[in-house]
Design an enzyme around this catalytic site. Structure first.
Site, PDB file in Angstrom:
ATOM      1  N   VAL A 162      -0.697  -2.685  10.563  1.00 34.72           N
ATOM      2  CA  VAL A 162      -0.141  -2.174  11.814  1.00 34.72           C
ATOM      3  C   VAL A 162      -0.599  -3.079  12.950  1.00 34.72           C
ATOM      4  O   VAL A 162      -1.568  -3.825  12.815  1.00 34.72           O
ATOM      5  CB  VAL A 162      -0.576  -0.720  12.064  1.00 34.72           C
ATOM      6  CG1 VAL A 162      -0.059   0.186  10.950  1.00 34.72           C
ATOM      7  CG2 VAL A 162      -2.093  -0.601  12.184  1.00 34.72           C
ATOM      8  N   GLU A 168       0.837  -1.198   0.000  1.00 36.33           N
ATOM      9  CA  GLU A 168       0.000   0.000   0.000  1.00 36.33           C
ATOM     10  C   GLU A 168       0.883   1.264   0.000  1.00 36.33           C
ATOM     11  O   GLU A 168       1.900   1.318   0.698  1.00 36.33           O
ATOM     12  CB  GLU A 168      -0.866  -0.053   1.260  1.00 36.33           C
ATOM     13  CG  GLU A 168      -1.813   1.087   1.476  1.00 36.33           C
ATOM     14  CD  GLU A 168      -2.629   0.906   2.761  1.00 36.33           C
ATOM     15  OE1 GLU A 168      -3.556   1.699   2.982  1.00 36.33           O
ATOM     16  OE2 GLU A 168      -2.321  -0.037   3.548  1.00 36.33           O
ATOM     17  N   LYS A 192      -9.212   2.532  -2.449  1.00 33.88           N
ATOM     18  CA  LYS A 192      -9.550   1.922  -1.166  1.00 33.88           C
ATOM     19  C   LYS A 192     -10.911   2.407  -0.672  1.00 33.88           C
ATOM     20  O   LYS A 192     -11.157   3.610  -0.535  1.00 33.88           O
ATOM     21  CB  LYS A 192      -8.455   2.251  -0.154  1.00 33.88           C
ATOM     22  CG  LYS A 192      -8.571   1.538   1.190  1.00 33.88           C
ATOM     23  CD  LYS A 192      -7.358   1.869   2.056  1.00 33.88           C
ATOM     24  CE  LYS A 192      -7.373   1.116   3.374  1.00 33.88           C
ATOM     25  NZ  LYS A 192      -6.174   1.418   4.182  1.00 33.88           N
ATOM     26  N   MET A 198      -2.430  -4.743  16.045  1.00 37.45           N
ATOM     27  CA  MET A 198      -3.793  -4.675  16.554  1.00 37.45           C
ATOM     28  C   MET A 198      -3.783  -4.791  18.078  1.00 37.45           C
ATOM     29  O   MET A 198      -2.983  -5.564  18.639  1.00 37.45           O
ATOM     30  CB  MET A 198      -4.637  -5.811  15.982  1.00 37.45           C
ATOM     31  CG  MET A 198      -4.952  -5.697  14.498  1.00 37.45           C
ATOM     32  SD  MET A 198      -6.171  -4.396  14.127  1.00 37.45           S
ATOM     33  CE  MET A 198      -5.101  -3.075  13.581  1.00 37.45           C
ATOM     34  N   CYS A 234      -5.595  -3.325   2.439  1.00 35.45           N
ATOM     35  CA  CYS A 234      -5.449  -3.291   3.889  1.00 35.45           C
ATOM     36  C   CYS A 234      -6.778  -3.424   4.633  1.00 35.45           C
ATOM     37  O   CYS A 234      -7.354  -4.497   4.686  1.00 35.45           O
ATOM     38  CB  CYS A 234      -4.679  -2.030   4.290  1.00 35.45           C
ATOM     39  SG  CYS A 234      -3.895  -2.126   5.920  1.00 35.45           S
TER      40      CYS A 234
END
Length: 296
Positions: free
Chosen positions: A186, A55, A126, A188, A159
């Site tokens: 990223v 991304e 997105k 969680m 993503c």
């Protein structure tokens, strides 16, 4: 390129896909694009015909302002990044799906450019914005396009799109074979390091529930204090990893071989159950429509 067997059925050779896990540097667009081209070359040399990049792979992810994002963004396909990827795809005879910061007039999108040997195929924007992306980008307005190629039907998700089962189901209903997922995963909250990451778990579940191959290309590194997970993954249409998870902190290319005929058969779970046919569209027709498209 497909052929036919003695019974007249289409036969597809195995398709080698590559998930390119790379470190992107915020604002260093020329360096990021050059690095992506080197990794694309490496993947193609190893036989990959579909190469997926992370991304926002040309700009980096953690913008400090919308003006910064706007200054780094480009038109697609006319901007220099997409043009460079198009030239590589033509020269190497491959398809590339790559995350890019797109500018369309005064609007910004977290997008993916889809290019092939014959040029630009289209753009995916997105749909579901994560966190501070909402400060910089507009939500995608192109829906869930499908790209027909000699290697099957490609769909794209980016993503956080992968947190929505509807995305995968709608792609499957359109006859998609391979979902290409540029991502910047990223950490969680509550993640137990003894278990697979949430992102990997969701990809495996979606692949199994929809009979889809999913190629997840994540990034690595820390950008303006934000760590990224790495652990890119390629999942087959039965939900099992074909390659990965990749390293959590090193650049790496994952390779996997996908057979479209076997993938499409994976939607038949047993003689009685076909995952898309068994949908109770009488109950949820208003949301997801009447049924799957017929794959070619």
């Amino acid at each position: 390129m497909s052929s036919t067997d003695p019974n007249g059925e289409r036969v597809f050779p195995d398709t080698v896909v590559a998930a390119v896990q790379m470190d992107c540097r915020i604002g260093r667009k020329a360096d990021n694009v050059a690095r992506s081209l080197a990794l694309i070359e490496e993947a193609a040399a190893r036989g990959a015909v579909i190469v997926v990049l992370p991304e926002l792979s040309n700009t980096g992810y953690v913008f400090d302002s919308r003006p910064e994002a706007f200054a780094l963004a480009e038109a697609v396909p006319d901007g220099p990044t997409t043009q460079a990827w198009m030239a590589a795809a033509a020269r190497l005879n491959i398809h590339i799906v790559a995350g890019i910061t797109e500018r369309a007039g005064d609007r910004l999108y977290n997008a993916a450019a889809v290019v092939g040997p014959r040029g630009y195929l289209g753009t995916y924007r997105k749909l579901h914005l994560w966190g501070e992306e909402n400060l910089f980008f507009e939500p995608g307005d192109l829906g869930l396009p499908v790209f027909d190629t000699e290697h099957g039907r490609l769909g794209v998700a980016i993503c956080y799109d992968g947190w929505f089962p509807e995305v995968y189901r709608l792609l499957a209903m359109q006859g998609v074979d391979i979902v290409c997922m540029p991502t910047n995963w990223v950490p969680m909250p509550g993640q137990d390091p003894r278990h697979p990451t949430m992102a990997n778990t969701l990809a495996m579940a979606a692949a199994h529930s929809n009979g889809l191959n999913i190629v997840c290309a994540d990034r690595v590194g820390v950008e303006r204090g934000q760590p990224f997970l790495g652990q890119s993954l390629v999942v087959d249409a039965q939900g099992w990893p074909l390659a990965g998870p990749a390293s959590p902190d090193q650049e790496q290319i994952l390779y996997a071989s996908i057979n479209l005929k076997r993938s499409r058969a994976a939607r038949h779970l047993n003689p009685y159950n076909v995952v898309l046919r068994d949908r109770r569209d009488d109950v949820y027709r208003v949301v997801l429509g009447p049924g799957p498209a017929k794959a070619g």
